[in-house]
Design a protein around this motif. Structure first.
Motif, PDB file in Angstrom:
ATOM      1  N   LYS A 182       1.591  31.958 -42.383  1.00  0.00           N
ATOM      2  CA  LYS A 182       2.268  31.815 -43.663  1.00  0.00           C
ATOM      3  C   LYS A 182       2.472  33.194 -44.268  1.00  0.00           C
ATOM      4  O   LYS A 182       1.783  34.166 -43.909  1.00  0.00           O
ATOM      5  N   SER A 183       3.434  33.288 -45.189  1.00  0.00           N
ATOM      6  CA  SER A 183       3.692  34.559 -45.856  1.00  0.00           C
ATOM      7  C   SER A 183       4.417  34.293 -47.161  1.00  0.00           C
ATOM      8  O   SER A 183       5.001  33.217 -47.364  1.00  0.00           O
TER       9      SER A 183
ATOM     10  N   GLU B 228       0.265  37.925 -46.013  1.00  0.00           N
ATOM     11  CA  GLU B 228       0.448  37.167 -44.779  1.00  0.00           C
ATOM     12  C   GLU B 228      -0.876  36.524 -44.420  1.00  0.00           C
ATOM     13  O   GLU B 228      -1.943  37.092 -44.706  1.00  0.00           O
ATOM     14  N   GLY B 229      -0.822  35.351 -43.797  1.00  0.00           N
ATOM     15  CA  GLY B 229      -2.054  34.668 -43.461  1.00  0.00           C
ATOM     16  C   GLY B 229      -1.917  33.799 -42.230  1.00  0.00           C
ATOM     17  O   GLY B 229      -0.803  33.511 -41.764  1.00  0.00           O
ATOM     18  N   THR B 230      -3.034  33.395 -41.683  1.00  0.00           N
ATOM     19  CA  THR B 230      -3.086  32.494 -40.537  1.00  0.00           C
ATOM     20  C   THR B 230      -4.167  31.453 -40.796  1.00  0.00           C
ATOM     21  O   THR B 230      -4.955  31.574 -41.748  1.00  0.00           O
ATOM     22  N   GLY B 231      -4.212  30.442 -39.966  1.00  0.00           N
ATOM     23  CA  GLY B 231      -5.248  29.439 -40.116  1.00  0.00           C
ATOM     24  C   GLY B 231      -5.107  28.320 -39.102  1.00  0.00           C
ATOM     25  O   GLY B 231      -4.286  28.393 -38.174  1.00  0.00           O
ATOM     26  N   HIS B 232      -5.919  27.296 -39.282  1.00  0.00           N
ATOM     27  CA  HIS B 232      -5.925  26.150 -38.366  1.00  0.00           C
ATOM     28  C   HIS B 232      -5.883  24.859 -39.181  1.00  0.00           C
ATOM     29  O   HIS B 232      -6.405  24.800 -40.297  1.00  0.00           O
TER      30      HIS B 232
ATOM     31  N   ALA C  81      -6.513  36.142 -45.918  1.00  0.00           N
ATOM     32  CA  ALA C  81      -5.149  36.649 -46.043  1.00  0.00           C
ATOM     33  C   ALA C  81      -5.171  38.154 -46.078  1.00  0.00           C
ATOM     34  O   ALA C  81      -6.151  38.791 -46.486  1.00  0.00           O
ATOM     35  N   THR C  82      -4.037  38.745 -45.654  1.00  0.00           N
ATOM     36  CA  THR C  82      -3.905  40.195 -45.687  1.00  0.00           C
ATOM     37  C   THR C  82      -2.740  40.571 -46.541  1.00  0.00           C
ATOM     38  O   THR C  82      -1.674  39.968 -46.465  1.00  0.00           O
TER      39      THR C  82
END
Length: 325
Positions: free
Chosen positions: A283-284, A293-297, A321-322
């Motif tokens: 996601k962003s 920006e981020g990621t996940g499960h 998130a970054t």
């Protein structure tokens, strides 16, 4: 005359010329919301013109080139769906819808449209169902998304309404993309679960001119569905309303802008009338003006209901998130 149940004390049945008085009263109630988008609403202003509108569809029915159906809620006509065009020779048809305020928020149009598409593909062997919509008609575009349609393109300034030119969007779904009722496994079920996940993630998008519509989440979940955030020391468990309302606010009040989320990998297991999906996503967007920006499960459970496949629960776990300059 046939009658099909839509749930919520609603019924779908043919709309015929002898019902013109009831149709006119309904259109008068719906006119402010329907008139800009449905051309015949502009012309159905008295009993004669309302009768003429329904007669045109009766003639199309006789010629196998169109059909119109009403949606009755607690015995009152509140909207409808129609085959605006139906060409069995080419295998292409177009559907449309309308609804007055009293019928909104129940998913009636979406369920009725699914019945029409099921019939077009399974009974009549059509290859393609189209959805033509004015670019500003956000409610109708949301229905196209709920139905799993793809936007094929935009025809610029194709139509005119009261002297103003309007763009038209063309959406469609193909027979091979449409799940068959009762199909327990296989590519079509996988395609339907893919569609449900796209609708869920797409509901949050507010990039460019996109308008988020988290109400769509109620269409892809069973009413008793739960969404779980694994954050902090304790998971947070939401019902649908508790999940939707604060996120709809963040995505429309400027807190979260240019946001989108998308799957990058998934593993789906289907067993009879239940299924499980494990997803990785990215996601962003801008949060309070700062890019991130981020990621996940995600882990998502599905169940097949009389109205088709639905999500029953979803849990997610974000990686940190970054922020970037």
């Amino acid at each position: 005359m046939f009658t099909l149940p839509l749930g919520d004390h609603a019924r779908l049945r043919p709309l015929e010329p002898w019902q013109a008085q009831e149709f006119l009263a309904h259109i008068d109630r719906a006119r402010t919301s329907v008139d800009p988008w449905i051309p015949w609403a502009t012309f159905s202003t008295d009993l004669d013109s309302a009768t003429a509108t329904l007669q045109r569809y009766a003639d199309r029915l006789a010629q196998d080139t169109g059909r119109i159906y009403g949606i009755w809620l607690d015995g009152t006509l509140v909207g409808g769906v129609m085959f605006t065009h139906f060409d069995s020779a080419s295998g292409v048809c177009e559907i449309g819808c309308w609804l007055e305020q009293a019928g909104e928020g129940r998913g009636l149009v979406t369920r009725a449209c699914r019945m029409l598409i099921d019939w077009a593909f399974q009974e009549r062997g059509m290859s393609r169902v189209e959805w033509w919509v004015a670019a500003g008609n956000t409610r109708s575009i949301a229905v196209a998304r709920r139905l799993g349609m793809t936007r094929d393109g935009v025809l610029r300034q194709r139509s005119s309404y009261r002297g103003a030119r309007q763009d038209s969007e063309v959406w469609s779904v193909l027979s091979e993309e449409w799940p068959s009722p009762g199909e327990a496994s296989g590519p079509r079920v996988q395609a339907e679960l893919d569609r449900l996940m796209r609708v869920f993630t797409g509901a949050f998008t507010n990039t460019g001119d996109s308008r988020p519509d988290l109400g769509i989440i109620r269409d892809v979940f069973i009413p008793q569905g739960r969404i779980i955030a694994n954050v902090g020391d304790e998971p947070v468990i939401y019902d649908l309303d508790a999940f939707i309302e604060p996120r709809q606010k963040m995505l429309t009040d400027g807190t979260l802008t240019e946001f989108c989320e998308w799957e990058v990998a998934e593993r789906t297991e289907i067993s009879g009338s239940i299924a499980h999906r494990f997803s990785e996503y990215r996601k962003s967007g801008f949060h309070h003006g700062e890019w991130f920006e981020g990621t996940g499960h995600k882990t998502t459970q599905f169940i097949r209901t009389p109205s088709g496949w639905r999500m029953s629960s979803l849990a997610w776990d974000d990686a940190p998130a970054t922020a970037t300059e």
